[in-house]
Design a protein around this motif. Structure first.
Motif, PDB file in Angstrom:
ATOM      1  N   TYR A 289       0.826  -1.206   0.000  1.00 39.59           N
ATOM      2  CA  TYR A 289       0.000   0.000   0.000  1.00 39.59           C
ATOM      3  C   TYR A 289       0.862   1.258   0.000  1.00 39.59           C
ATOM      4  O   TYR A 289       0.497   2.284  -0.595  1.00 39.59           O
ATOM      5  CB  TYR A 289      -0.975   0.003   1.186  1.00 39.59           C
ATOM      6  CG  TYR A 289      -0.360   0.324   2.532  1.00 39.59           C
ATOM      7  CD1 TYR A 289      -0.297   1.635   2.993  1.00 39.59           C
ATOM      8  CD2 TYR A 289       0.145  -0.693   3.342  1.00 39.59           C
ATOM      9  CE1 TYR A 289       0.254   1.932   4.232  1.00 39.59           C
ATOM     10  CE2 TYR A 289       0.697  -0.414   4.573  1.00 39.59           C
ATOM     11  CZ  TYR A 289       0.757   0.905   5.022  1.00 39.59           C
ATOM     12  OH  TYR A 289       1.315   1.199   6.237  1.00 39.59           O
ATOM     13  N   GLU A 290       2.046   1.188   0.641  1.00 37.75           N
ATOM     14  CA  GLU A 290       2.934   2.355   0.623  1.00 37.75           C
ATOM     15  C   GLU A 290       3.617   2.507  -0.731  1.00 37.75           C
ATOM     16  O   GLU A 290       3.850   3.632  -1.185  1.00 37.75           O
ATOM     17  CB  GLU A 290       3.972   2.236   1.738  1.00 37.75           C
ATOM     18  CG  GLU A 290       3.368   2.453   3.114  1.00 37.75           C
ATOM     19  CD  GLU A 290       4.400   2.739   4.182  1.00 37.75           C
ATOM     20  OE1 GLU A 290       4.192   3.714   4.928  1.00 37.75           O
ATOM     21  OE2 GLU A 290       5.396   1.987   4.266  1.00 37.75           O
ATOM     22  N   ALA A 291       3.906   1.398  -1.374  1.00 36.80           N
ATOM     23  CA  ALA A 291       4.485   1.462  -2.715  1.00 36.80           C
ATOM     24  C   ALA A 291       3.505   2.124  -3.680  1.00 36.80           C
ATOM     25  O   ALA A 291       3.886   2.978  -4.503  1.00 36.80           O
ATOM     26  CB  ALA A 291       4.845   0.061  -3.199  1.00 36.80           C
ATOM     27  N   GLU A 292       2.245   1.739  -3.604  1.00 35.40           N
ATOM     28  CA  GLU A 292       1.233   2.318  -4.491  1.00 35.40           C
ATOM     29  C   GLU A 292       1.001   3.793  -4.174  1.00 35.40           C
ATOM     30  O   GLU A 292       0.818   4.616  -5.083  1.00 35.40           O
ATOM     31  CB  GLU A 292      -0.062   1.530  -4.375  1.00 35.40           C
ATOM     32  CG  GLU A 292       0.053   0.108  -4.941  1.00 35.40           C
ATOM     33  CD  GLU A 292      -1.194  -0.712  -4.705  1.00 35.40           C
ATOM     34  OE1 GLU A 292      -2.001  -0.333  -3.820  1.00 35.40           O
ATOM     35  OE2 GLU A 292      -1.359  -1.749  -5.393  1.00 35.40           O
ATOM     36  N   LYS A 293       1.011   4.136  -2.893  1.00 36.60           N
ATOM     37  CA  LYS A 293       0.843   5.536  -2.480  1.00 36.60           C
ATOM     38  C   LYS A 293       2.015   6.377  -2.972  1.00 36.60           C
ATOM     39  O   LYS A 293       1.841   7.494  -3.498  1.00 36.60           O
ATOM     40  CB  LYS A 293       0.751   5.608  -0.954  1.00 36.60           C
ATOM     41  CG  LYS A 293       0.514   7.010  -0.381  1.00 36.60           C
ATOM     42  CD  LYS A 293       0.298   6.914   1.128  1.00 36.60           C
ATOM     43  CE  LYS A 293      -0.021   8.287   1.725  1.00 36.60           C
ATOM     44  NZ  LYS A 293       1.172   9.131   1.802  1.00 36.60           N
ATOM     45  N   PHE A 294       3.235   5.842  -2.824  1.00 35.79           N
ATOM     46  CA  PHE A 294       4.430   6.546  -3.295  1.00 35.79           C
ATOM     47  C   PHE A 294       4.355   6.798  -4.797  1.00 35.79           C
ATOM     48  O   PHE A 294       4.633   7.908  -5.270  1.00 35.79           O
ATOM     49  CB  PHE A 294       5.679   5.723  -2.968  1.00 35.79           C
ATOM     50  CG  PHE A 294       6.964   6.326  -3.476  1.00 35.79           C
ATOM     51  CD1 PHE A 294       7.702   7.185  -2.693  1.00 35.79           C
ATOM     52  CD2 PHE A 294       7.438   6.017  -4.751  1.00 35.79           C
ATOM     53  CE1 PHE A 294       8.883   7.748  -3.160  1.00 35.79           C
ATOM     54  CE2 PHE A 294       8.619   6.574  -5.230  1.00 35.79           C
ATOM     55  CZ  PHE A 294       9.341   7.436  -4.428  1.00 35.79           C
ATOM     56  N   LEU A 295       3.983   5.776  -5.558  1.00 38.25           N
ATOM     57  CA  LEU A 295       3.928   5.888  -7.010  1.00 38.25           C
ATOM     58  C   LEU A 295       2.929   6.956  -7.434  1.00 38.25           C
ATOM     59  O   LEU A 295       3.193   7.755  -8.343  1.00 38.25           O
ATOM     60  CB  LEU A 295       3.570   4.537  -7.621  1.00 38.25           C
ATOM     61  CG  LEU A 295       3.516   4.454  -9.150  1.00 38.25           C
ATOM     62  CD1 LEU A 295       4.828   4.917  -9.767  1.00 38.25           C
ATOM     63  CD2 LEU A 295       3.204   3.030  -9.587  1.00 38.25           C
ATOM     64  N   LYS A 296       1.785   6.998  -6.791  1.00 37.01           N
ATOM     65  CA  LYS A 296       0.768   8.001  -7.112  1.00 37.01           C
ATOM     66  C   LYS A 296       1.281   9.414  -6.825  1.00 37.01           C
ATOM     67  O   LYS A 296       1.127  10.325  -7.654  1.00 37.01           O
ATOM     68  CB  LYS A 296      -0.498   7.731  -6.300  1.00 37.01           C
ATOM     69  CG  LYS A 296      -1.620   8.721  -6.559  1.00 37.01           C
ATOM     70  CD  LYS A 296      -2.841   8.392  -5.715  1.00 37.01           C
ATOM     71  CE  LYS A 296      -3.962   9.415  -5.946  1.00 37.01           C
ATOM     72  NZ  LYS A 296      -5.146   9.113  -5.099  1.00 37.01           N
ATOM     73  N   GLU A 297       1.915   9.605  -5.684  1.00 33.86           N
ATOM     74  CA  GLU A 297       2.416  10.925  -5.312  1.00 33.86           C
ATOM     75  C   GLU A 297       3.638  11.307  -6.132  1.00 33.86           C
ATOM     76  O   GLU A 297       3.876  12.495  -6.391  1.00 33.86           O
ATOM     77  CB  GLU A 297       2.733  10.947  -3.817  1.00 33.86           C
ATOM     78  CG  GLU A 297       1.489  10.788  -2.954  1.00 33.86           C
ATOM     79  CD  GLU A 297       1.808  10.741  -1.465  1.00 33.86           C
ATOM     80  OE1 GLU A 297       2.997  10.924  -1.099  1.00 33.86           O
ATOM     81  OE2 GLU A 297       0.881  10.519  -0.659  1.00 33.86           O
ATOM     82  N   LEU A 298       4.421  10.313  -6.547  1.00 29.84           N
ATOM     83  CA  LEU A 298       5.597  10.586  -7.370  1.00 29.84           C
ATOM     84  C   LEU A 298       5.197  11.186  -8.710  1.00 29.84           C
ATOM     85  O   LEU A 298       5.859  12.106  -9.210  1.00 29.84           O
ATOM     86  CB  LEU A 298       6.400   9.300  -7.583  1.00 29.84           C
ATOM     87  CG  LEU A 298       7.600   9.410  -8.525  1.00 29.84           C
ATOM     88  CD1 LEU A 298       8.632  10.386  -7.979  1.00 29.84           C
ATOM     89  CD2 LEU A 298       8.234   8.039  -8.754  1.00 29.84           C
TER      90      LEU A 298
END
Length: 473
Positions: A289-298
């Protein structure tokens, strides 16, 4: 840009010990006491803006920069080669030094050429004029004293004392030493061509307040390009191939990606790792879930600076010590792999059944190299056997120098066998009496060296070069 595709052709640099009064410049010369003072100030005060730097660009530094250039490099639009410039060198350098300090120096456009990429497309490169290379190299030496204190430890591309294999070691150690279950294989779309000049100059201005240095950088950014005899202005981007372009790219990504990622992971619930080499980065996460959140914010972070991900090449995959078990439970087969700096990284087990990261030469890269050898053997078909053998020996040793890592010898042995087959067929076309493999066996043993591990296991080498660091920071 020195891409990973060209890495096997270069000798790997050694770790810079950064001892006072003994620091090598870009060209291998020694940094002056004055520049050591700049570095000490940059280290002590991360907010200081340097107002007086150009006086460090001396005739001696210009000379060191000249001798640090590649002697056989293609000339730029000025048509001047390294050997031609050496005639009357001291007078030339004094004149160049005077023009730089009077503000009379003018940057020339870069000559655009194209080189083939591994995917069959063409990459544009800009070849700078010789004097532009000299001045750029000197300025890079000065600016490195500041930015080497600012850049993050996980940034490896085009920095003194760092290499592709240092980055590969750091990634290996981080994946095995931290709780990594997901890998974001990140690819930026047309990075060098999309650097926003105004954002870049604002970033440089956070540390550099010497107007003469800033004016030089603007001159290089606005010099334009010459293609087929026609000049054109570059609205954005920095020309790949120029001496200063790698440093400018690192500054841009330092502020856009490195600092932002570093701050992001400090607030993360699980482990987050990152290793970056130029515009090629791998980021690992403990939680999906943090990987997906990071990718979206990146994506949003990049958009603010004129950049975007190459969505076709950017992938988030399950990878790590539990990847095999988790995928088997879901009926998904073997864990996916990712490629970084020419090596495909695979989830594997060692002889004790423990998790390890196996690095295997990327198949596309290997096929491209074999095809180049095959074509060159056709051109050398009628040359003396010993001459061709000497060339092949040099090629193989150069290839092993980059690719001979633990766990990759089986692939390299297949590579050697394929080279032997190509040479066998080339020799068979020289005469009507086709040789047998048995007769040529001794010839192959003489000229085609067997691969041996060149690089130590990453854990041992990373610990040796970073004795006080547990994992890449």
């Amino acid at each position: 840009m020195r891409e990973a595709e060209a890495a096997e052709e270069r000798a790997l640099t050694e770790e810079n010990n950064m001892e006072p009064n003994n620091q090598p410049t870009q060209s291998g010369a020694r940094v002056s006491q004055g520049l050591n003072g700049v570095r000490e100030r940059a280290q002590k005060n991360k907010q200081e803006r340097f107002t007086a730097l150009l006086h460090h660009v001396t005739v001696d530094l210009l000379r060191d920069s000249y001798y640090g250039l590649k002697r056989k490099a293609a000339p730029g639009v000025d048509g001047v080669t390294w050997n031609e410039y050496e005639t009357g060198l001291e007078d030339r350098l004094k004149d160049l030094h005077g023009r730089v300090h009077r503000g009379a120096y003018r940057a020339l456009p870069s000559k655009r050429v194209f080189i083939p990429k591994a995917n069959g497309k063409m990459r544009p490169l800009g070849i700078a004029a010789l004097e532009d290379k000299i001045v750029q190299s000197a300025v890079v030496t000065v600016l490195n004293q500041i930015y080497e204190e600012d850049f993050r430890g996980f940034s490896y591309g085009f920095r003194p004392g760092r290499s592709q294999h240092r980055a590969l070691d750091a990634l290996y150690v981080a994946i095995r030493g931290k709780k990594v279950n997901w890998i974001l294989d990140l690819d930026l779309k047309g990075f060098f061509d999309n650097i926003d000049k105004e954002h870049l100059m604002e970033m440089i201005g956070r540390r550099i307040a010497d107007t003469r240095i800033l004016r030089l950088i603007r001159k290089w950014l606005n010099a334009g390009i010459i293609e087929d005899g026609e000049w054109s202005k570059t609205e954005k981007g920095t020309p790949q191939g120029s001496v200063i372009s790698p440093l400018l790219a690192n500054i841009y990504l330092h502020y856009v990606l490195d600092q932002w990622t570093d701050q992001w992971r400090q607030n993360a619930q699980g482990d987050v790792i990152i290793v970056r080499y130029a515009d090629d980065a791998v980021i690992g996460f403990q939680h999906e879930y943090e990987a997906e959140k990071f990718l979206k914010e990146l994506r949003e972070q990049l958009r603010q600076y004129g950049l975007e991900l190459n969505e076709e090449k950017t992938r988030l995959i399950r990878f790590g010590r539990f990847a095999r078990q988790n995928r088997e439970e879901r009926g998904e087969g073997k864990p996916e792999s990712f490629t970084f700096l020419g090596f495909r990284h695979v989830c594997a087990e060692n002889s004790l059944g423990r998790f390890e990261v196996r690095r295997i030469t990327d198949g596309e890269r290997r096929r491209k190299k074999l095809q180049q050898i095959k074509q060159e053997l056709r051109r050398k078909m009628h040359e003396p056997v010993a001459q061709v053998g000497g060339w092949l020996k040099s090629v193989l040793n150069g290839y092993y120098q980059y690719h001979a890592v633990p766990g990759n010898l089986t692939v390299l042995k297949r590579f050697r066998r394929q080279v032997a087959r190509y040479w066998f067929h080339a020799l068979g076309q020289r005469s009507q009496r086709r040789p047998t493999w048995e007769k040529l066996g001794k010839l192959f043993d003489q000229w085609l060296p067997a691969p041996k591990v060149v690089h130590e296991f990453p854990d041992a080498r990373f610990r040796a070069s970073h004795p006080r660091v547990a994992y890449p920071k």
